[in-house]
Design a protein around this motif. Structure first.
Motif, PDB file in Angstrom:
ATOM      1  N   UNK A  75      16.493  17.127  33.036  1.00 28.56           N
ATOM      2  CA  UNK A  75      16.720  16.516  31.728  1.00 28.56           C
ATOM      3  C   UNK A  75      15.487  16.643  30.839  1.00 28.56           C
ATOM      4  N   UNK A  76      15.041  17.874  30.616  1.00 28.18           N
ATOM      5  CA  UNK A  76      13.882  18.110  29.764  1.00 28.18           C
ATOM      6  C   UNK A  76      14.356  18.846  28.513  1.00 28.18           C
ATOM      7  N   UNK A  77      13.979  18.314  27.348  1.00 31.17           N
ATOM      8  CA  UNK A  77      14.485  18.827  26.082  1.00 31.17           C
ATOM      9  C   UNK A  77      14.335  20.344  25.977  1.00 31.17           C
ATOM     10  N   UNK A  78      13.117  20.830  26.246  1.00 35.12           N
ATOM     11  CA  UNK A  78      12.858  22.264  26.066  1.00 35.12           C
ATOM     12  C   UNK A  78      13.734  23.113  26.993  1.00 35.12           C
ATOM     13  N   UNK A 177      17.764  22.004   8.169  1.00 34.91           N
ATOM     14  CA  UNK A 177      17.387  21.180   9.315  1.00 34.91           C
ATOM     15  C   UNK A 177      15.978  21.475   9.797  1.00 34.91           C
ATOM     16  N   UNK A 178      15.579  20.723  10.798  1.00 36.61           N
ATOM     17  CA  UNK A 178      14.277  20.922  11.426  1.00 36.61           C
ATOM     18  C   UNK A 178      14.309  20.196  12.750  1.00 36.61           C
ATOM     19  N   UNK A 179      13.261  20.361  13.547  1.00 32.37           N
ATOM     20  CA  UNK A 179      13.263  19.687  14.851  1.00 32.37           C
ATOM     21  C   UNK A 179      11.840  19.404  15.336  1.00 32.37           C
ATOM     22  N   UNK A 180      11.635  18.200  15.798  1.00 29.92           N
ATOM     23  CA  UNK A 180      10.395  17.735  16.433  1.00 29.92           C
ATOM     24  C   UNK A 180       9.203  18.658  16.151  1.00 29.92           C
ATOM     25  N   UNK A 181       8.578  18.511  15.008  1.00 34.74           N
ATOM     26  CA  UNK A 181       7.472  19.416  14.639  1.00 34.74           C
ATOM     27  C   UNK A 181       6.316  19.371  15.645  1.00 34.74           C
ATOM     28  N   UNK A 182       6.128  18.226  16.284  1.00 36.57           N
ATOM     29  CA  UNK A 182       5.120  18.159  17.346  1.00 36.57           C
ATOM     30  C   UNK A 182       5.756  18.536  18.688  1.00 36.57           C
ATOM     31  N   UNK A 183       6.717  17.746  19.135  1.00 30.26           N
ATOM     32  CA  UNK A 183       7.242  17.847  20.490  1.00 30.26           C
ATOM     33  C   UNK A 183       7.805  19.206  20.853  1.00 30.26           C
ATOM     34  N   UNK A 210      14.386  14.149  14.657  1.00 25.92           N
ATOM     35  CA  UNK A 210      13.102  13.627  15.103  1.00 25.92           C
ATOM     36  C   UNK A 210      13.302  12.741  16.327  1.00 25.92           C
ATOM     37  N   UNK A 211      13.260  13.395  17.504  1.00 23.12           N
ATOM     38  CA  UNK A 211      13.369  12.654  18.770  1.00 23.12           C
ATOM     39  C   UNK A 211      12.033  12.037  19.150  1.00 23.12           C
ATOM     40  N   UNK A 212      10.958  12.520  18.552  1.00 19.66           N
ATOM     41  CA  UNK A 212       9.619  12.041  18.925  1.00 19.66           C
ATOM     42  C   UNK A 212       9.564  10.513  18.852  1.00 19.66           C
ATOM     43  N   UNK A 220       4.463  11.991  12.812  1.00 20.31           N
ATOM     44  CA  UNK A 220       5.258  12.996  12.107  1.00 20.31           C
ATOM     45  C   UNK A 220       5.883  12.402  10.846  1.00 20.31           C
ATOM     46  N   UNK A 221       6.351  11.167  10.943  1.00 20.36           N
ATOM     47  CA  UNK A 221       6.922  10.521   9.756  1.00 20.36           C
ATOM     48  C   UNK A 221       5.890  10.440   8.629  1.00 20.36           C
TER      49      UNK A 221
END
Lengths: 397, 397
Positions: A75-78, A177-183, A210-212, A220-221
């Motif tokens: 269960x790892x996002x990447x 859209x976009x996704x977790x710029x850090x994570x 933004x799941x972070x 990030x916010x």
């Protein structure tokens, strides 16, 4: 656009009345006699509510209607992102067929509008977008679909993605859209600068995943706030999930919400039961626009979910410790007016002059309707009955 | 006790076979021909699973089937307790009729056994127990009901309650309940000493409600551990909810779980979406017996819930971040074998020699069956089909 006389319904749970629709628009509410050339539908005293809105989903991902997809991966996002990208076609995730199934399911359960993120990556280019665009066309008059160009696999970490997003915004996608710029992307400045640049170029809104969680998401916010302000993007940015707003620091979260309200940033929640989610009550009190969505349903990421915004209202309500009738009504508003506020829909509602996109709801009261699990008695889109008792007039392919 | 030939079923999701039941007991599994005097049921290749177990519910509380109960009261435990006690009869919560509805609903959805806490207080004496006992008698052969003498309003704070609990344990209640010795009763030593004394006197197990979160709940658990050890009550104590085990302190929770495992204390969870709940995976890894329950459904406390343990398996699974097929199977075991372990049921299972209490489940695989929301194709109790497609052979009153 259709004509319809809807008899014996209770608009927003109020007193029983009739509603007359002409050319897909509500023209009269009151006691109305049958008229030549106008179809009649008896609402059986059901509540009539504006069409439900799934403001955060992924039409290209579900394996609904396919053989059961066994999933014992980590269960790892990447790793889930990579698994899906590398295997989606091989395991039969045809983007057109699957998005048809998902969207028809939502319509059958009372939805009139969908905001769908659609994966854009260097493996598939724009083919997934094309599949969902085909669905949008085929379901015109059944349900409205807005496409978000979604870089699921990352932006900076996947060279070539920026060009694809640019192309998608010129070809059918109307939100970026976009996704977790850090994570996920490991380069917050890089991704955010690109997103704002593309959004300004195409004149579109942004809706970022933004799941972070915790301080990472808060960081990030803050980067987002700076750029919304600098680029004059007030009222045109959305943050999906926003798990950082669920962190256990009342004052810190309060400061973030204050800025979100000031910059008129929208929040989209799915009420993820196992995550730290934003308090919808606190956001409402701060005057923030909040929409809700089913997110992915039964896909390679996870097995849960139904194509049903009433089911989602229940999940969000239980997660938010909702118990009172007043708060139950708020859950229903979240999956309807809330989404309309985020998507800036015109003519949304059940007043004279509004578009005739409704769902009937079974329940003695609005609160009762939220906890009741029976199918919607009927769903009306542009003045036409498009579903009855959970079955749409369009069959799933 | 009945005879039944169940054709074409998949025990525990395995290969398709037949099962022969005589006098309510499984006597053969394999390819079996029809026999004189034995009813035949075709399982249509469904999964067959031991009867589901609601190991924590409140049969005397639901307003299921009554007019919608509007609820805009404050969400404070004490005030909800007092509201219910003072108004339950006036608003129509007839303990017999309502417990019939609740229990029939559970049976219709595949349950074979219920552990129900039943309120005992100085306002109602044992009348609520009597109503549920009448239901237990009427539903003999449909679903088994175990009654917990439950001091919902407190023990020490409500003088006269101890005597009523004593009386209840001599008159049909076979488990002793308790409630928040600190939070509700304000006298943890007082309540716990009384509970252990009564349990030893009647030779019954204890199952206490413990909503107390964080360090407060951990403190009460320590008082419980001391008394379980001192009184030799290992294996005979249960803690329902156990929200303290959901607190964010990995090592502290680990020490508590270690003692719970050592003392063979059972944990009962409802997966309350808005609370800090125990990790069912961590408890399983520690070898703790864990059961699950629907808790209250649609009552004066709150509007949520269904009389359906498959719905509860989903709620617990989503809350526990379950995604894999392996963990989904664990959720189903939790609402079946888990409850049987807590209630120490004899002959529970689907092997030769076990009692013929089953439910059929729709789904290609066990994991699929957990996320699927369609009704159970059939439910069998003591070898008799007692429900089909969500409808029980006994009508709700």
């Amino acid at each position: 656009m259709h004509n319809l006389l809807l008899k014996n319904v209770r608009p927003l749970g109020g007193a029983t009345t009739d509603m007359l629709v002409r050319d897909g628009v509500i023209v009269e509410i009151g006691s109305i006699a049958e008229q030549q050339g106008v179809a009649v539908e008896d609402g059986g005293n059901a509540i009539v509510w504006p069409g439900l809105i799934d403001a955060h989903t992924h039409l290209d991902k579900t394996n609904w209607g396919m053989a059961w997809h066994e999933n014992n991966r980590e269960a790892v996002l990447r790793s889930r992102i990579d698994y899906e990208r590398e295997n989606r076609i091989a395991i039969g995730l045809d983007p057109h067929r699957q998005s048809m199934r998902h969207a028809i399911g939502l319509a059958a359960n009372g939805a009139s509008h969908i905001r769908s993120h659609v994966d854009i990556d260097t493996t598939h280019g724009l083919t997934l977008v094309e599949g969902v665009l085909e669905t949008r066309e085929k379901l015109a008059g059944i349900i409205d679909i807005e496409l978000v160009a979604f870089p699921q696999s990352g932006v900076m970490v996947m060279p070539g993605t920026v060009e694809l997003l640019d192309e998608a915004l010129a070809n059918g996608c109307t939100v970026l859209g976009g996704i977790d710029p850090c994570g996920i992307d490991r380069d917050p400045k890089g991704q955010l600068d690109v997103l704002f640049q593309l959004a300004l170029k195409h004149g579109v809104d942004v809706d970022i995943h933004l799941h972070e969680a915790g301080e990472l998401g808060a960081f990030t916010m803050e980067l987002i706030f700076e750029r919304v302000r600098a680029n004059g993007m007030q009222g045109r940015f959305g943050i999906s999930h926003a798990f950082a707003l669920g962190m256990n620091d009342y004052l810190r979260v309060g400061k973030l919400i204050e800025e979100i309200a000031e910059l008129d940033i929208a929040i989209l929640t799915t009420g993820a039961p196992s995550a730290t989610v934003p308090s919808v009550k606190r956001l409402r009190e701060a005057g923030v626009r909040v929409g809700a969505g089913c997110d992915g349903i039964r896909d390679t990421w996870g097995p849960w979910g139904q194509p049903d915004m009433m089911d989602r209202a229940r999940i969000i309500g239980m997660k938010n410790a909702v118990r009172s009738d007043i708060d139950l009504r708020h859950m229903l508003e979240l999956v309807s007016q809330g989404g309309a506020d985020v998507m800036r829909l015109d003519g949304y509602g059940v007043a004279v002059g509004d578009k005739a996109d409704f769902t009937l709801l079974a329940g003695e009261t609005v609160a009762h309707a939220v906890v009741e699990t029976t199918p919607r008695p009927a769903v009306i889109k542009a003045g036409r009955v498009i579903a009855r008792n959970g079955t749409c007039i369009v069959d799933m392919p």
